[in-house]
Design a protein around this motif. Structure first.
Motif, mmCIF file in Angstrom:
data_model
loop_
_atom_site.group_PDB
_atom_site.id
_atom_site.type_symbol
_atom_site.label_atom_id
_atom_site.label_comp_id
_atom_site.label_asym_id
_atom_site.label_seq_id
_atom_site.Cartn_x
_atom_site.Cartn_y
_atom_site.Cartn_z
ATOM 1 N N HIS A 289 0.827 -1.210 0.000
ATOM 2 C CA HIS A 289 0.000 0.000 0.000
ATOM 3 C C HIS A 289 0.862 1.262 0.000
ATOM 4 O O HIS A 289 0.548 2.234 -0.679
ATOM 5 N N SER B 277 0.901 4.028 -2.908
ATOM 6 C CA SER B 277 0.546 5.420 -2.605
ATOM 7 C C SER B 277 1.602 6.401 -3.106
ATOM 8 O O SER B 277 1.317 7.573 -3.301
ATOM 9 N N VAL C 142 -5.718 4.517 4.697
ATOM 10 C CA VAL C 142 -5.632 3.163 4.157
ATOM 11 C C VAL C 142 -5.871 2.229 5.332
ATOM 12 O O VAL C 142 -5.221 2.357 6.374
ATOM 13 N N ALA D 125 -5.350 -1.413 6.430
ATOM 14 C CA ALA D 125 -4.583 -2.603 6.062
ATOM 15 C C ALA D 125 -4.392 -3.513 7.276
ATOM 16 O O ALA D 125 -3.321 -4.041 7.514
ATOM 17 N N ASP E 233 -8.277 -2.400 2.192
ATOM 18 C CA ASP E 233 -7.882 -3.690 1.669
ATOM 19 C C ASP E 233 -9.119 -4.592 1.709
ATOM 20 O O ASP E 233 -9.989 -4.417 2.558
#
Length: 135
Positions: A21, A25, A81, A83, A106
């Motif tokens: 990730h 990004s 995010v 995750a 995710d």
């Protein structure tokens, strides 16, 4: 172009998806990971944040603490995010949506049909777009 200030939930040291990730990004140069709750283990959380260049005062113990502290900053996170392990996705995403943050999660977003319905409700009823997106 202004870079999007990104928070990360999970994805700390030892995570199989966190690094992916972070790389994603950075690919287009539009995001900066500036805050996070990288692990439920305090030492791993702190070490993970420092390892990727997050200021120590922006590494938080809980999602709620991150949301509260970041909401007071002029350079606050605009998106997160998620995750974390799958069973923790929904709670983190829901809290962030309720705070008006954009969420990159995710898969899966939820782990049950009931949570899927609640997730849809959270998006429709609780999401408050950041001020720059309000009419």
């Amino acid at each position: 172009m202004k870079r999007i200030q990104l928070g990360m939930i999970g994805g700390g040291q030892g995570s199989s998806i966190g690094g992916v990730h972070r790389i994603a990004s950075r690919i287009d140069g539009l995001f900066d990971v500036v805050a996070g709750v990288f692990s439920s283990d305090s030492e791993c959380n702190k070490a993970s944040g420092l390892e990727i260049g997050v200021d120590a005062d922006r590494v938080f113990d809980t999602v709620e603490a991150m949301i509260a502290a970041e909401s007071l900053r002029s350079d606050a996170i605009e998106a997160v995010v998620v995750a974390t392990p799958n069973h923790l996705h929904f709670a983190a995403a829901k809290a962030c949506l309720g705070a008006g943050l954009h969420v990159i999660c995710d898969k899966p977003v939820t782990s049950s049909l009931a949570d899927s319905y609640l997730s849809g409700r959270a998006v429709r009823e609780e999401f408050r777009p950041p001020k720059q997106f309000q009419r």
